[in-house]
Write a protein that holds these residues in place. Sequence first.
Motif, short mmCIF file in Angstrom:
data_model
loop_
_atom_site.label_atom_id
_atom_site.label_comp_id
_atom_site.label_asym_id
_atom_site.label_seq_id
_atom_site.Cartn_x
_atom_site.Cartn_y
_atom_site.Cartn_z
N VAL A 31 0.83 -1.20 0.00
CA VAL A 31 0.00 0.00 0.00
C VAL A 31 0.86 1.25 0.00
CG1 VAL A 31 -1.91 -1.14 1.20
CG2 VAL A 31 -0.22 0.11 2.53
N GLN A 66 0.75 5.09 1.45
CA GLN A 66 0.03 5.91 2.41
C GLN A 66 -0.51 7.18 1.76
OE1 GLN A 66 3.32 6.10 5.27
NE2 GLN A 66 1.86 5.33 6.76
N VAL A 67 -1.70 7.58 2.20
CA VAL A 67 -2.29 8.85 1.78
C VAL A 67 -1.57 9.94 2.56
CG1 VAL A 67 -4.41 10.20 1.79
CG2 VAL A 67 -4.50 7.76 1.30
N GLN A 70 -4.56 5.80 6.48
CA GLN A 70 -5.25 5.54 5.23
C GLN A 70 -4.21 5.28 4.16
OE1 GLN A 70 -8.03 8.48 3.91
NE2 GLN A 70 -8.95 8.72 5.93
N ALA A 71 -4.56 4.39 3.24
CA ALA A 71 -3.63 4.06 2.17
C ALA A 71 -4.41 3.58 0.95
CB ALA A 71 -2.66 2.97 2.63
N THR A 72 -3.72 3.53 -0.17
CA THR A 72 -4.26 3.00 -1.41
C THR A 72 -3.54 1.70 -1.73
OG1 THR A 72 -4.67 5.24 -2.20
CG2 THR A 72 -4.69 3.48 -3.85
N GLU A 122 -1.73 -0.90 -3.77
CA GLU A 122 -0.94 -0.86 -5.00
C GLU A 122 -0.75 -2.25 -5.61
OE1 GLU A 122 0.36 1.99 -6.46
OE2 GLU A 122 -0.82 3.10 -4.97
N GLU A 173 -8.16 0.20 -4.27
CA GLU A 173 -9.07 0.51 -3.17
C GLU A 173 -8.35 1.30 -2.08
OE1 GLU A 173 -12.48 -2.83 -2.93
OE2 GLU A 173 -10.57 -3.45 -2.09
N LYS A 174 -9.11 2.18 -1.42
CA LYS A 174 -8.57 2.92 -0.28
C LYS A 174 -8.94 2.15 0.98
CE LYS A 174 -8.61 7.49 -2.24
NZ LYS A 174 -7.35 8.12 -2.19
#
Length: 90
Positions: free
Chosen positions: A12, A14-15, A37-39, A41, A58-59
């Motif tokens: 992931v 990070q946002v 929070q992360a997306t 990858e 997905e977040k």
Amino acid sequence: MKVRPLADRVLVKQVEAESKTAGGIIIPTQAQEKTQQATVEAVGPGTEKDPIIVKVGEKILYDKYAGTSIKIDGADYLILKQSDIIAVIE
């Protein structure tokens, strides 16, 4: 460099944390709280016991102290176990 997670692991990104408050006050990097929070990858293939249920793009929300930090091409990422993911943000 490409990284392919194994088993029930998820890669992931990070946002970024907010650097400014709603009132316009700039928060120094040192004082910013680590975001959780992360997306997603990349995902591993999963296991028979733990199939992967999150998808790339997905977040998500994850446990505060979970994962292993890595740097890929100058960017910071985390490798998490799927069980460290708390929720998917829709």
